[in-house]
Design a protein around this motif. Structure first.
Motif, PDB file in Angstrom:
ATOM      1  N   LEU A  75      16.071  43.444   7.150  1.00  0.00           N
ATOM      2  CA  LEU A  75      15.125  44.355   6.517  1.00  0.00           C
ATOM      3  C   LEU A  75      15.813  45.142   5.407  1.00  0.00           C
ATOM      4  O   LEU A  75      16.847  45.768   5.618  1.00  0.00           O
ATOM      5  CB  LEU A  75      14.546  45.330   7.548  1.00  0.00           C
ATOM      6  CG  LEU A  75      13.751  44.754   8.715  1.00  0.00           C
ATOM      7  CD1 LEU A  75      13.092  45.877   9.506  1.00  0.00           C
ATOM      8  CD2 LEU A  75      12.707  43.750   8.245  1.00  0.00           C
ATOM      9  N   ASP A  76      15.224  45.115   4.220  1.00  0.00           N
ATOM     10  CA  ASP A  76      15.797  45.839   3.091  1.00  0.00           C
ATOM     11  C   ASP A  76      14.829  46.863   2.515  1.00  0.00           C
ATOM     12  O   ASP A  76      15.056  47.406   1.432  1.00  0.00           O
ATOM     13  CB  ASP A  76      16.264  44.870   2.004  1.00  0.00           C
ATOM     14  CG  ASP A  76      15.161  43.941   1.518  1.00  0.00           C
ATOM     15  OD1 ASP A  76      13.982  44.144   1.905  1.00  0.00           O
ATOM     16  OD2 ASP A  76      15.461  43.014   0.743  1.00  0.00           O
ATOM     17  N   MET A  77      13.734  47.124   3.251  1.00  0.00           N
ATOM     18  CA  MET A  77      12.777  48.150   2.871  1.00  0.00           C
ATOM     19  C   MET A  77      12.389  48.922   4.125  1.00  0.00           C
ATOM     20  O   MET A  77      12.611  48.466   5.247  1.00  0.00           O
ATOM     21  CB  MET A  77      11.517  47.536   2.249  1.00  0.00           C
ATOM     22  CG  MET A  77      11.739  46.752   0.981  1.00  0.00           C
ATOM     23  SD  MET A  77      10.168  46.352   0.125  1.00  0.00           S
ATOM     24  CE  MET A  77       9.321  45.365   1.366  1.00  0.00           C
ATOM     25  N   ALA A  78      11.794  50.077   3.920  1.00  0.00           N
ATOM     26  CA  ALA A  78      11.244  50.826   5.045  1.00  0.00           C
ATOM     27  C   ALA A  78      10.040  50.083   5.604  1.00  0.00           C
ATOM     28  O   ALA A  78       9.343  49.372   4.864  1.00  0.00           O
ATOM     29  CB  ALA A  78      10.840  52.222   4.594  1.00  0.00           C
ATOM     30  N   PRO A  79       9.771  50.212   6.908  1.00  0.00           N
ATOM     31  CA  PRO A  79       8.590  49.546   7.472  1.00  0.00           C
ATOM     32  C   PRO A  79       7.309  49.855   6.715  1.00  0.00           C
ATOM     33  O   PRO A  79       6.462  48.976   6.529  1.00  0.00           O
ATOM     34  CB  PRO A  79       8.555  50.086   8.905  1.00  0.00           C
ATOM     35  CG  PRO A  79       9.989  50.331   9.241  1.00  0.00           C
ATOM     36  CD  PRO A  79      10.592  50.849   7.959  1.00  0.00           C
ATOM     37  N   SER A  80       7.141  51.091   6.254  1.00  0.00           N
ATOM     38  CA  SER A  80       5.919  51.445   5.527  1.00  0.00           C
ATOM     39  C   SER A  80       5.799  50.679   4.219  1.00  0.00           C
ATOM     40  O   SER A  80       4.684  50.401   3.756  1.00  0.00           O
ATOM     41  CB  SER A  80       5.881  52.953   5.260  1.00  0.00           C
ATOM     42  OG  SER A  80       6.990  53.353   4.477  1.00  0.00           O
TER      43      SER A  80
ATOM     44  N   LEU B 209       5.516  42.647  13.856  1.00  0.00           N
ATOM     45  CA  LEU B 209       5.580  41.735  12.712  1.00  0.00           C
ATOM     46  C   LEU B 209       6.477  42.276  11.607  1.00  0.00           C
ATOM     47  O   LEU B 209       7.147  41.515  10.901  1.00  0.00           O
ATOM     48  CB  LEU B 209       4.167  41.491  12.168  1.00  0.00           C
ATOM     49  CG  LEU B 209       3.242  40.672  13.074  1.00  0.00           C
ATOM     50  CD1 LEU B 209       1.805  40.755  12.583  1.00  0.00           C
ATOM     51  CD2 LEU B 209       3.699  39.214  13.139  1.00  0.00           C
ATOM     52  N   ILE B 210       6.535  43.597  11.485  1.00  0.00           N
ATOM     53  CA  ILE B 210       7.379  44.208  10.459  1.00  0.00           C
ATOM     54  C   ILE B 210       8.824  44.307  10.925  1.00  0.00           C
ATOM     55  O   ILE B 210       9.746  43.811  10.267  1.00  0.00           O
ATOM     56  CB  ILE B 210       6.838  45.604  10.085  1.00  0.00           C
ATOM     57  CG1 ILE B 210       5.477  45.480   9.397  1.00  0.00           C
ATOM     58  CG2 ILE B 210       7.842  46.336   9.182  1.00  0.00           C
ATOM     59  CD1 ILE B 210       4.797  46.808   9.145  1.00  0.00           C
ATOM     60  N   CYS B 211       9.033  44.946  12.063  1.00  0.00           N
ATOM     61  CA  CYS B 211      10.396  45.281  12.483  1.00  0.00           C
ATOM     62  C   CYS B 211      11.198  44.080  12.965  1.00  0.00           C
ATOM     63  O   CYS B 211      12.434  44.122  12.968  1.00  0.00           O
ATOM     64  CB  CYS B 211      10.354  46.366  13.566  1.00  0.00           C
ATOM     65  SG  CYS B 211       9.727  47.949  12.953  1.00  0.00           S
ATOM     66  N   SER B 212      10.517  43.009  13.365  1.00  0.00           N
ATOM     67  CA  SER B 212      11.240  41.815  13.788  1.00  0.00           C
ATOM     68  C   SER B 212      11.637  40.928  12.616  1.00  0.00           C
ATOM     69  O   SER B 212      12.340  39.933  12.791  1.00  0.00           O
ATOM     70  CB  SER B 212      10.383  41.003  14.770  1.00  0.00           C
ATOM     71  OG  SER B 212       9.278  40.416  14.097  1.00  0.00           O
ATOM     72  N   GLY B 213      11.142  41.255  11.423  1.00  0.00           N
ATOM     73  CA  GLY B 213      11.515  40.496  10.235  1.00  0.00           C
ATOM     74  C   GLY B 213      10.519  39.438   9.805  1.00  0.00           C
ATOM     75  O   GLY B 213      10.755  38.748   8.804  1.00  0.00           O
ATOM     76  N   VAL B 214       9.381  39.291  10.512  1.00  0.00           N
ATOM     77  CA  VAL B 214       8.398  38.275  10.119  1.00  0.00           C
ATOM     78  C   VAL B 214       7.885  38.542   8.713  1.00  0.00           C
ATOM     79  O   VAL B 214       7.839  37.644   7.863  1.00  0.00           O
ATOM     80  CB  VAL B 214       7.232  38.232  11.129  1.00  0.00           C
ATOM     81  CG1 VAL B 214       6.121  37.312  10.621  1.00  0.00           C
ATOM     82  CG2 VAL B 214       7.713  37.745  12.491  1.00  0.00           C
ATOM     83  N   ALA B 215       7.476  39.789   8.438  1.00  0.00           N
ATOM     84  CA  ALA B 215       6.965  40.117   7.108  1.00  0.00           C
ATOM     85  C   ALA B 215       8.041  39.927   6.031  1.00  0.00           C
ATOM     86  O   ALA B 215       7.741  39.532   4.907  1.00  0.00           O
ATOM     87  CB  ALA B 215       6.445  41.549   7.088  1.00  0.00           C
ATOM     88  N   HIS B 216       9.279  40.195   6.375  1.00  0.00           N
ATOM     89  CA  HIS B 216      10.379  40.020   5.417  1.00  0.00           C
ATOM     90  C   HIS B 216      10.573  38.545   5.084  1.00  0.00           C
ATOM     91  O   HIS B 216      10.759  38.183   3.909  1.00  0.00           O
ATOM     92  CB  HIS B 216      11.665  40.600   5.998  1.00  0.00           C
ATOM     93  CG  HIS B 216      12.853  40.433   5.111  1.00  0.00           C
ATOM     94  ND1 HIS B 216      13.175  41.343   4.120  1.00  0.00           N
ATOM     95  CD2 HIS B 216      13.797  39.448   5.045  1.00  0.00           C
ATOM     96  CE1 HIS B 216      14.262  40.926   3.484  1.00  0.00           C
ATOM     97  NE2 HIS B 216      14.656  39.787   4.026  1.00  0.00           N
ATOM     98  N   ARG B 217      10.532  37.693   6.097  1.00  0.00           N
ATOM     99  CA  ARG B 217      10.784  36.264   5.879  1.00  0.00           C
ATOM    100  C   ARG B 217       9.629  35.567   5.178  1.00  0.00           C
ATOM    101  O   ARG B 217       9.831  34.520   4.546  1.00  0.00           O
ATOM    102  CB  ARG B 217      11.074  35.568   7.213  1.00  0.00           C
ATOM    103  CG  ARG B 217      12.338  36.050   7.895  1.00  0.00           C
ATOM    104  CD  ARG B 217      12.775  35.096   8.992  1.00  0.00           C
ATOM    105  NE  ARG B 217      11.760  34.874  10.011  1.00  0.00           N
ATOM    106  CZ  ARG B 217      11.568  35.657  11.070  1.00  0.00           C
ATOM    107  NH1 ARG B 217      12.295  36.754  11.220  1.00  0.00           N
ATOM    108  NH2 ARG B 217      10.636  35.377  11.955  1.00  0.00           N
TER     109      ARG B 217
END
Length: 216
Positions: free
Chosen positions: A167-172, A121-129
């Motif tokens: 992604l413009d932030m670290a996964p954490s 969810l994080i690395c695929s960009g879901v959380a970003h979008r």
């Protein structure tokens, strides 16, 4: 599955109606079929549900990075309903873990399935979008999270092209902005709470299951 979830959600809503200020249920969403999942999500929100549960791991043929889920993420964000992923409630057999692990290792390493879902969810960009969407990884405990976040950041740095380009932030950082993890009796998690994020940790008793620490 969809029919059972619908009946359960009706039963749970009636159960919680006797003490609505104290009992807040989570509607089950059959997201293995996005069309059916959307139908039940819209029905649950209309009833008044304030949170939902989806499978803790997606079907192998359609991981949560698939754009097919975007309409669900968008609807959940708009409705302000946190999305919960409870351990062992998988859409993939054995949560996608190797059958050769056996019952002891599969239980001890079940966290690998939760880490994969949250990481996807994080690395695929879901959380970003969907930056206002909240996810809750339920009953996976927390002692593994600090180390895993550190490794996830490092792995993304080493293999940046494998992560979503936006992604413009670290996964954490995405984790601490949008994700929560629950625990029952987890000394190591408490010892690393500052690294995990104190505000990202939620406690639950798990009563009446055998993992529960009740009555202590």
């Amino acid at each position: 599955v969809a029919a059972v979830f619908e009946r359960y959600n009706d039963w749970l809503w009636d159960y919680c109606s006797y003490a609505p200020d104290r009992l807040m249920g989570l509607a089950l969403i059959p997201l293995h079929d996005v069309e059916l999942g959307m139908k039940e999500f819209e029905r649950a929100v209309k009833k008044g549900y304030r949170g939902v549960c989806i499978p803790c791991t997606a079907p192998e043929e359609r991981p949560y990075s698939d754009p097919a889920y975007d309409r669900f993420w968008a609807a959940a964000q708009e409705a302000g309903t946190p999305v919960t992923m409870h351990i062992f409630t998988s859409a993939a057999p054995g949560m996608g873990l190797p059958p050769s692990w056996g019952p002891i290792h599969s239980y001890a390493l079940a966290l690998a399935a939760g880490a994969l879902t949250v990481g996807t969810l994080i690395c695929s960009g879901v959380a970003h979008r969907y930056p206002e969407l909240k996810f809750v990884a339920t009953e996976w405990e927390t002692g593994w999270v600090a180390h895993w976040l550190d490794r996830l950041d490092h792995a993304t740095y080493r293999s940046r092209s494998a992560a979503a380009p936006e992604l413009d932030m670290a996964p954490s950082d995405y984790f601490r902005r949008q994700f929560y993890v629950t625990f029952e009796d987890d000394e190591i998690g408490i010892m690393t709470a500052e690294q995990i994020g104190v505000d990202n940790m939620l406690w639950g008793s798990d009563f009446p299951h055998h993992d529960s620490i009740w009555p202590n």
